[in-house]
Motif scaffolding. Structure first.
Motif, PDB file in Angstrom:
ATOM      1  N   ALA A 393      39.810  17.806  67.164  1.00  0.00           N
ATOM      2  CA  ALA A 393      40.039  17.646  65.725  1.00  0.00           C
ATOM      3  C   ALA A 393      40.025  19.113  64.934  1.00  0.00           C
ATOM      4  CB  ALA A 393      39.416  16.645  65.021  1.00  0.00           C
ATOM      5  N   SER A 394      40.925  19.351  63.974  1.00  0.00           N
ATOM      6  CA  SER A 394      40.853  20.425  63.059  1.00  0.00           C
ATOM      7  C   SER A 394      40.662  19.656  61.846  1.00  0.00           C
ATOM      8  CB  SER A 394      41.785  21.189  62.974  1.00  0.00           C
ATOM      9  OG  SER A 394      41.968  22.055  64.238  1.00  0.00           O
ATOM     10  N   VAL A 395      39.577  19.872  60.846  1.00  0.00           N
ATOM     11  CA  VAL A 395      39.324  19.156  59.694  1.00  0.00           C
ATOM     12  C   VAL A 395      39.147  20.054  58.515  1.00  0.00           C
ATOM     13  CG1 VAL A 395      38.208  17.379  58.375  1.00  0.00           C
ATOM     14  CG2 VAL A 395      38.035  17.330  60.991  1.00  0.00           C
ATOM     15  N   TYR A 396      40.199  19.817  57.538  1.00  0.00           N
ATOM     16  CA  TYR A 396      40.482  20.848  56.209  1.00  0.00           C
ATOM     17  C   TYR A 396      39.781  19.812  54.982  1.00  0.00           C
ATOM     18  CZ  TYR A 396      42.298  23.912  59.678  1.00  0.00           C
ATOM     19  OH  TYR A 396      42.471  24.771  60.723  1.00  0.00           O
ATOM     20  N   LEU A 397      39.282  20.642  54.131  1.00  0.00           N
ATOM     21  CA  LEU A 397      39.102  19.987  52.899  1.00  0.00           C
ATOM     22  C   LEU A 397      39.707  20.782  51.876  1.00  0.00           C
ATOM     23  CD1 LEU A 397      35.540  18.267  51.853  1.00  0.00           C
ATOM     24  CD2 LEU A 397      37.236  19.456  50.144  1.00  0.00           C
ATOM     25  N   VAL A 398      40.703  20.365  51.411  1.00  0.00           N
ATOM     26  CA  VAL A 398      41.270  21.120  50.410  1.00  0.00           C
ATOM     27  C   VAL A 398      40.582  21.336  48.695  1.00  0.00           C
ATOM     28  CG1 VAL A 398      43.459  21.674  49.187  1.00  0.00           C
ATOM     29  CG2 VAL A 398      43.286  20.210  51.482  1.00  0.00           C
ATOM     30  N   LYS A 399      40.362  22.338  48.706  1.00  0.00           N
ATOM     31  CA  LYS A 399      39.501  22.806  47.285  1.00  0.00           C
ATOM     32  C   LYS A 399      40.163  22.568  46.071  1.00  0.00           C
ATOM     33  CE  LYS A 399      38.335  26.880  48.605  1.00  0.00           C
ATOM     34  NZ  LYS A 399      37.516  28.072  48.671  1.00  0.00           N
ATOM     35  N   ASP A 400      41.440  22.606  45.965  1.00  0.00           N
ATOM     36  CA  ASP A 400      42.275  22.519  44.660  1.00  0.00           C
ATOM     37  C   ASP A 400      43.000  21.709  44.676  1.00  0.00           C
ATOM     38  OD1 ASP A 400      43.719  23.805  46.734  1.00  0.00           O
ATOM     39  OD2 ASP A 400      44.715  25.459  45.594  1.00  0.00           O
ATOM     40  N   LEU A 401      42.963  20.508  44.999  1.00  0.00           N
ATOM     41  CA  LEU A 401      43.742  19.480  44.819  1.00  0.00           C
ATOM     42  C   LEU A 401      42.894  18.106  44.440  1.00  0.00           C
ATOM     43  CD1 LEU A 401      46.159  19.500  48.057  1.00  0.00           C
ATOM     44  CD2 LEU A 401      46.763  20.070  45.803  1.00  0.00           C
ATOM     45  N   THR A 402      43.532  17.390  43.773  1.00  0.00           N
ATOM     46  CA  THR A 402      42.595  16.191  43.246  1.00  0.00           C
ATOM     47  C   THR A 402      43.499  15.079  42.649  1.00  0.00           C
ATOM     48  OG1 THR A 402      40.869  15.244  42.085  1.00  0.00           O
ATOM     49  CG2 THR A 402      42.142  16.858  40.901  1.00  0.00           C
ATOM     50  N   THR A 403      43.348  13.983  42.719  1.00  0.00           N
ATOM     51  CA  THR A 403      44.095  12.829  42.012  1.00  0.00           C
ATOM     52  C   THR A 403      43.310  12.388  41.089  1.00  0.00           C
ATOM     53  OG1 THR A 403      43.232  11.134  43.589  1.00  0.00           O
ATOM     54  CG2 THR A 403      45.496  12.078  44.199  1.00  0.00           C
ATOM     55  N   ARG A 404      42.206  12.919  40.650  1.00  0.00           N
ATOM     56  CA  ARG A 404      41.408  12.484  39.528  1.00  0.00           C
ATOM     57  C   ARG A 404      41.965  12.245  38.194  1.00  0.00           C
ATOM     58  NH1 ARG A 404      35.346  15.105  38.219  1.00  0.00           N
ATOM     59  NH2 ARG A 404      34.665  13.537  36.738  1.00  0.00           N
ATOM     60  N   GLY A 405      41.778  11.249  37.386  1.00  0.00           N
ATOM     61  CA  GLY A 405      42.256  11.084  36.144  1.00  0.00           C
ATOM     62  C   GLY A 405      43.299   9.725  36.231  1.00  0.00           C
ATOM     63  N   GLU A 406      43.757   9.184  35.185  1.00  0.00           N
ATOM     64  CA  GLU A 406      44.317   8.201  35.016  1.00  0.00           C
ATOM     65  C   GLU A 406      45.904   8.378  35.522  1.00  0.00           C
ATOM     66  OE1 GLU A 406      44.088   4.612  33.856  1.00  0.00           O
ATOM     67  OE2 GLU A 406      42.320   5.416  34.270  1.00  0.00           O
ATOM     68  N   GLU A 407      46.394   9.610  35.370  1.00  0.00           N
ATOM     69  CA  GLU A 407      47.706   9.798  35.598  1.00  0.00           C
ATOM     70  C   GLU A 407      47.914  11.171  36.656  1.00  0.00           C
ATOM     71  OE1 GLU A 407      50.279   7.795  35.841  1.00  0.00           O
ATOM     72  OE2 GLU A 407      49.638   6.242  34.808  1.00  0.00           O
ATOM     73  N   LEU A 408      48.579  11.214  37.679  1.00  0.00           N
ATOM     74  CA  LEU A 408      48.957  12.123  38.344  1.00  0.00           C
ATOM     75  C   LEU A 408      49.882  13.241  37.607  1.00  0.00           C
ATOM     76  CD1 LEU A 408      47.878  13.534  41.356  1.00  0.00           C
ATOM     77  CD2 LEU A 408      49.987  12.586  42.102  1.00  0.00           C
ATOM     78  N   GLY A 575      42.670  15.533  51.237  1.00  0.00           N
ATOM     79  CA  GLY A 575      43.358  16.452  50.113  1.00  0.00           C
ATOM     80  C   GLY A 575      42.878  16.072  48.838  1.00  0.00           C
ATOM     81  N   ASP A 576      41.654  16.223  48.554  1.00  0.00           N
ATOM     82  CA  ASP A 576      40.827  16.198  47.116  1.00  0.00           C
ATOM     83  C   ASP A 576      39.464  16.855  47.322  1.00  0.00           C
ATOM     84  OD1 ASP A 576      39.690  14.914  44.996  1.00  0.00           O
ATOM     85  OD2 ASP A 576      41.146  13.626  44.867  1.00  0.00           O
ATOM     86  N   TYR A 577      39.279  17.853  46.193  1.00  0.00           N
ATOM     87  CA  TYR A 577      37.971  18.429  46.322  1.00  0.00           C
ATOM     88  C   TYR A 577      36.744  17.603  46.140  1.00  0.00           C
ATOM     89  CZ  TYR A 577      37.583  18.223  41.240  1.00  0.00           C
ATOM     90  OH  TYR A 577      37.639  17.557  39.967  1.00  0.00           O
ATOM     91  N   ARG A 578      36.974  16.392  45.812  1.00  0.00           N
ATOM     92  CA  ARG A 578      35.780  15.522  45.478  1.00  0.00           C
ATOM     93  C   ARG A 578      35.495  14.797  46.767  1.00  0.00           C
ATOM     94  NH1 ARG A 578      38.379  11.165  41.788  1.00  0.00           N
ATOM     95  NH2 ARG A 578      40.112  11.230  43.003  1.00  0.00           N
ATOM     96  N   TYR A 579      36.020  15.101  47.813  1.00  0.00           N
ATOM     97  CA  TYR A 579      35.536  14.539  49.118  1.00  0.00           C
ATOM     98  C   TYR A 579      34.276  15.269  49.454  1.00  0.00           C
ATOM     99  CZ  TYR A 579      39.294  11.263  50.380  1.00  0.00           C
ATOM    100  OH  TYR A 579      40.274  10.322  50.552  1.00  0.00           O
ATOM    101  N   GLN A 580      34.288  16.564  49.017  1.00  0.00           N
ATOM    102  CA  GLN A 580      32.793  17.058  49.213  1.00  0.00           C
ATOM    103  C   GLN A 580      31.738  16.691  48.922  1.00  0.00           C
ATOM    104  OE1 GLN A 580      32.721  20.272  51.247  1.00  0.00           O
ATOM    105  NE2 GLN A 580      30.461  19.763  50.819  1.00  0.00           N
TER     106      GLN A 580
END
Length: 614
Positions: A393-408, A575-580
């Protein structure tokens, strides 16, 4: 161990089997092991000494369609290891009644039970079974799947359901859905013949237990509309007016809810003043409608009957701690739900009815949270390290994406589409984009994801909320068929049928992109769930158990779809910085291999197959 393990043992398998065999004498067991470890054969191997001393096993799986898997594994032990015990795949009347086929397709459990109760005394299949059947031919086969029992019964013209019950008396192992263990209205039919107290219960994919809605029920606007038409056709004006009044009150109070928004309802507030008498009358009319349809050879269903039983149950459960009455809007329609949040309270008594219990899954961490939410008190934990490393596996955590908030936002949706397109252009393998919700999925589609993926040569398969099981199976088959060319793109929500429970071995799925974290929206329903758990476990722990833990578990399950065995390879993108913030809750290989990246660098990622061919 008294029997040979029927496979070439993988790392840790025999070690874990030995620990289970020793510890199960004293405590129940929580087994967390990665996909591809081979949990089923390991547990079977560990329990053979117990079986050979006369013990019995109940193997519980999430759905009826999964009951054959343990039985097929038991066949391997029988053929390769000389095990001479009887294992059965068990299904309910809904799947086993030959007579019900005369009344149409896709009947539900209550309808088939109704038919059976009315026809049993004169049913030709049941009568022939009672005349006597030589069970030895079936017993000699040793391991019988549901379909084998069904086809054998059909061939000799006897009732498959009651033939199955006869075989239960001599079975050592039965495989059945969770419902036949946790629902008292169903479990009695099994444990009267197959004593649970003498059995070890094995719960497969045990991470699903927290979400069981054990005392729940749902009606919709459609239910009310059909109930009204039934009353009109029966020329019962008073009942029709009663249903119409309830429907009107529902729309007046909750018709303006936003899509996916929810609220609390009081059953009494929706019902007119004389509701006790009218509910009884509506129920009696619904029962007569079922009777009439049954006599006409039609499916014995009645929305009026369902409407009445729903409100009777809702009224009875009003004020019970852990029960919520939730109204929500989905696909533009109103749903009324009786929602039972008491999984831990109810399940704790279920486990006590067995000698011991083994809970197993690939995503149970943190085990303390899992155990508390299912009412488990005394247990032994076995955690198996993952076999996956940088060659898998190659695992990447994207630092500048998020679905945080009521609407995307439009800007963030465009960023996600750009990131996914870059990934697709680099990977060129079957890929799944698993989203935080249908709402997020819709925003990606609006931002042009499907068109841009198709322009790269990908064939896109998108899960819909209203998909039938047949449609979903066909779509999955077509997606998997593209494994050789690697140009399939599956778009579906985390927690859905494609992100949990489905297997994609080998090249069927080689990249997973998680779009956001599947936290529940902060609706009334979510707030009630958190508040109930906070009452049980305290403020901080309650929020974690009700809100954080289920979301990360869904994400972990979705990632795990691409790695089903030690020779599988995949690119996994969080694909969400909050995964950190929650990385410690993921399987070990995700924690160890995750590397930070920005969304505009995803066309430069390094797939594991570029490093090594397995």
């Amino acid at each position: 161990m008294t029997a040979r393990f029927p496979y070439k043992p993988r790392r840790h398998q025999l070690e874990v089997a030995k620990i289970i065999s020793e510890q199960i004498k004293r405590k129940s067991i929580v087994l967390e092991a990665p996909t591809g470890f081979g949990k089923t054969p390991v547990v079977i191997h560990a329990l053979l000494p117990f079986l050979e001393k006369g013990g019995r096993i109940v193997w519980a799986v999430r759905t009826g369609s999964e009951t054959d898997r343990p039985v097929e594994e038991f066949k391997v032990f029988r053929e390769k290891a000389g095990v001479r015990l009887v294992a059965l795949g068990l299904r309910g009347k809904k799947d086993m009644c030959l007579l019900a086929k005369r009344f149409g397709e896709n009947l539900d459990y209550s309808e088939v039970s109704y038919i059976c109760s009315r026809e049993k005394s004169r049913c030709p299949y049941y009568k022939k079974l009672r005349e006597g059947v030589d069970l030895q031919l079936l017993i000699d086969k040793g391991a019988l799947t549901y379909s084998e029992i069904y086809s054998s019964a059909s061939a000799i013209g006897v009732c498959p359901y009651f033939l199955q019950r006869e075989l239960l008396r001599v079975a050592d192992v039965i495989s059945l859905s969770y419902n036949y263990v946790v629902d008292e209205s169903l479990s009695w039919s099994v444990k009267g013949v197959f004593p649970f107290k003498e059995s070890i219960l094995v719960v497969d994919e045990a991470h699903n237990l927290q979400n069981l809605n054990l005392g729940g029920d749902t009606i919709t606007e459609g239910t009310m509309e059909r109930a009204y038409r039934e009353a009109e056709e029966a020329k019962d004006k008073e009942v029709a007016e009663f249903i119409e009044a309830v429907h009107r009150e529902v729309l007046t109070r909750y018709g303006k809810l936003e899509e996916e928004e929810s609220d609390i309802f009081s059953p009494e507030s929706l019902l007119p003043g004389n509701y006790e008498r009218m509910l009884v009358r509506a129920l009696e009319l619904g029962e007569r409608i079922r009777e009439k349809r049954f006599k006409e050879g039609k499916r014995p269903q009645s929305s009026l009957y369902h409407f009445s039983t729903f409100f009777e149950t809702a009224l009875k459960l009003q004020g019970v701690e852990g029960i919520a009455h939730i109204v929500e809007k989905l696909n533009g329609r109103i749903y009324l739900n009786i929602w039972d949040m008491r999984a831990g309270e109810i399940l704790s008594s279920v486990w006590k009815s067995f000698k011991r219990v083994i809970f197993m899954s690939g995503t149970l961490a943190p085990v303390e949270a899992f155990a508390e939410t299912i009412g488990l008190r005394d247990y032994y934990v076995i955690t198996v390290p993952s076999p996956y490393d940088e060659t898998n596996a190659s695992v990447y955590l994207v630092k500048d994406l998020t679905t945080r908030g009521e609407e995307l936002s439009i800007e963030m949706a465009d960023k996600y589409v750009k990131a996914i397109v870059k990934t697709l252009s680099r990977i060129k393998r079957n890929t799944a984009v698993f989203t935080a919700s249908y709402r997020v999925q819709s925003r990606l589609v609006q931002a042009g994801l499907l068109d841009k993926a198709e322009s790269l040569g990908y064939e896109v398969f998108q899960e819909r909320r209203d998909m039938t099981g047949v449609e979903a199976s066909e779509m999955l088959r077509r997606f998997k068929a593209l494994a050789n060319t690697g140009n399939g793109l599956l778009v579906a929500p985390m927690g859905g049928r494609f992100a949990e429970g489905a297997d994609y071995p080998g090249e069927e799925l080689m990249c997973v992109f998680l779009v956001g974290i599947p936290f529940e929206r902060p609706t009334t329903k979510t707030k009630l769930y958190i508040e109930y758990y906070q009452k049980l476990y305290g403020e901080e722990k309650g929020r974690f158990y009700a809100y954080v833990y289920p979301a990360i578990r869904k994400a972990s399950q979705a990632l795990g779809r691409a790695l089903r065995g030690p020779r599988d390879q995949a690119v996994l993108i969080l694909g969400d910085y909050r995964y950190q913030n929650y990385i410690a809750l993921f399987p070990d290989y995700v924690r160890e291999l995750a590397r930070p990246i920005t969304h505009d660098r995803l066309d430069a990622i390094e797939p594991p197959w570029d490093r090594v061919k397995l």
